[in-house]
Enzyme design. Structure first.
Site, short mmCIF file in Angstrom:
data_model
loop_
_atom_site.label_atom_id
_atom_site.label_comp_id
_atom_site.label_asym_id
_atom_site.label_seq_id
_atom_site.Cartn_x
_atom_site.Cartn_y
_atom_site.Cartn_z
N GLY A 18 0.71 -1.17 0.14
CA GLY A 18 -0.10 0.03 -0.04
C GLY A 18 0.99 1.18 -0.07
N PRO A 64 5.51 8.94 -5.41
CA PRO A 64 5.24 10.15 -6.36
C PRO A 64 5.61 9.65 -7.54
CG PRO A 64 6.10 10.84 -4.26
CD PRO A 64 6.32 9.56 -4.21
N ALA A 65 4.81 9.69 -8.66
CA ALA A 65 5.13 9.44 -10.08
C ALA A 65 6.35 10.37 -10.69
CB ALA A 65 3.97 9.25 -10.85
N LEU A 66 6.30 11.35 -10.14
CA LEU A 66 7.49 12.28 -10.66
C LEU A 66 8.50 12.53 -9.78
CD1 LEU A 66 6.28 14.92 -13.47
CD2 LEU A 66 8.53 15.02 -12.33
N GLY A 67 9.92 12.08 -10.10
CA GLY A 67 10.80 12.34 -8.99
C GLY A 67 12.06 13.24 -9.75
N LEU A 68 13.01 13.46 -8.86
CA LEU A 68 14.12 14.07 -9.64
C LEU A 68 15.33 13.17 -9.70
CD1 LEU A 68 15.34 17.16 -9.83
CD2 LEU A 68 16.56 16.70 -7.73
N GLY A 69 15.75 13.22 -11.06
CA GLY A 69 16.83 12.12 -10.98
C GLY A 69 18.11 12.97 -10.64
N ASP A 114 15.97 10.32 -6.80
CA ASP A 114 16.44 9.12 -7.30
C ASP A 114 17.90 9.24 -6.99
OD1 ASP A 114 16.01 6.44 -9.00
OD2 ASP A 114 17.59 7.59 -9.54
N TYR A 159 26.69 7.66 -9.03
CA TYR A 159 26.78 8.54 -9.45
C TYR A 159 27.58 9.63 -8.57
CZ TYR A 159 22.03 7.33 -11.11
OH TYR A 159 20.95 6.60 -11.78
N LYS A 197 20.75 2.79 -5.36
CA LYS A 197 21.15 1.58 -6.19
C LYS A 197 22.57 0.93 -5.71
CE LYS A 197 18.63 3.95 -9.79
NZ LYS A 197 19.22 5.48 -9.88
N HIS A 226 21.38 -2.03 -9.55
CA HIS A 226 21.60 -1.47 -10.77
C HIS A 226 21.61 -1.75 -12.03
CE1 HIS A 226 23.02 3.23 -11.12
NE2 HIS A 226 22.44 2.88 -12.01
#
Ligand code: A2P
Length: 319
Positions: A9, A13-18, A43, A48, A77, A110
């Site tokens: 459940g 959020p469907a929009l994230g920051l890369g 994300d 990175y 990741k 990853h």
């Protein structure tokens, strides 16, 4: 904001920051700015090499009470050099220390690619370790233990083919809940959507804007420029929005998440506002023929001569 629902459940959020390609010195400000603007999904990844600065930005936002930890969705990741089960927990602990968090919302393998511990990138093909020598199923067991220990809430994978997902599902006690892959109008991934969504696997789109700032070594001379595509531009004009917003709205309307990278506050705000843009079925139908099965991140860096990986066995499709 649209959300993706997980088995227990929890919602992401469907929009994230890369944060891939967000350089040290600018990523912290980018993350703080995004959270101030209302982003609640960030994300990250160890490779990175900017997680300490992202962590400082999280700490600043939490200290200033701009956001509470439980309102944030943080993904990171496991890098390819830590697939051996004994390295998995120390890898997430390093990421958690860098991000200054007690737990991750989502932790992903990853790549279905393995490197010797401590070697971040291959110098030659022979450096890479085949998956039959270091099976994903063993790495996955160690990922499952992280959930049991409370170090992450959910586990999944990235860059997995349907064939690899099926094999993992067959071996798993905790089934993977996410596959983060490249998705955009030139790589629509229809078969992946058809397989994953009914099977309880959510999808996140990386490089949703065509990843124009990736290293030159990743680029082909004749590659299509997504943000300049004429069909996308025409829809943007009709909807009175930007091409980037059309690309992101298209990503969400298909039921996946998208993690556009931006270090620029105005473009971050524009990208977040794409969640409110409604594309019509005609818009979606106009975008459908743009599929060229084109990868901006081809994976060729794993498939150098001497490597056990080829583009065919990486993606499980004809190259
Ligand atoms: P910047 O960080 O300067 O905003 P992707 O998410 O596909 O990897 O794409 C990231 C690239 O797209 C970066 O070069 C980023 O630049 C750029 N970008 C991000 N948002 C927008 C936007 N709304 N319009 C145009 N370019 C954008």
């Amino acid at each position: 904001m649209q959300t993706l629902t997980f088995r227990n459940g929890d919602t992401m959020p469907a929009l994230g920051l890369g944060t891939w390609k967000s350089a040290p010195g600018e990523v912290g400000q980018a993350v703080e700015s995004a959270i101030e603007l209302g982003y609640r999904h960030i994300d990250c990844a160890a490779i990175y090499r900017n997680e300490p600065e992202v962590g400082a930005a999280f700490a600043s936002c939490l200290d200033r009470s701009i956001v509470q930890r439980e309102e944030l969705w943080v993904t990171s990741k496991l890098w390819n050099d830590s697939h051996r089960p004994e390295h998995v927990q120390s890898a997430i602990e390093k990421t958690l220390a860098d991000l200054r968090l007690d737990y991750l919302d989502l932790y992903l393998i990853h790549w279905p690619v393995c490197l010797p511990h401590g070697q971040l990138l291959p110098e030659k093909g022979e450096d890479l370790i085949a998956l039959d020598e270091q099976p994903i199923a063993d790495t996955w067991q160690a990922m499952e233990a992280l959930v049991e220990k409370g170090l992450c809430r959910h586990i999944g994978v990235s860059n997995f083919s349907i064939k690899k997902l099926k094999a993992l599902q067959a071996a798993a006690t905790i089934a993977p809940e996410m596959n983060q892959i490249e998705i955009h109008p030139h790589l629509q991934q229809n078969e992946m959507f058809d397989y994953c969504l009914p099977n309880g696997i959510n999808l996140t789109a990386y490089s949703p804007l065509g990843s124009g700032d990736r290293p030159d070594s990743f680029k082909a001379d004749d590659e299509p420029v997504l943000l300049e595509n004429r069909t996308i531009a025409a829809i943007a004009e009709k909807r009175d929005c930007s091409p980037a917003q059309v690309l992101l709205a298209w990503g969400l309307v298909r039921g996946g998440a998208a993690i556009p990278k931006s270090v620029n506050r105005e473009r971050q705000a524009q990208n977040l506002a794409a969640a409110k843009i409604e594309l019509t079925p005609e818009d979606v139908a106009a975008i459908a023929p743009l599929d060229r099965r084109y990868r901006y991140v081809s994976g060729s860096f794993w498939a150098q001569p001497g490597s056990p990986y080829t583009l065919e066995n990486l993606w499980d499709e004809a190259a």
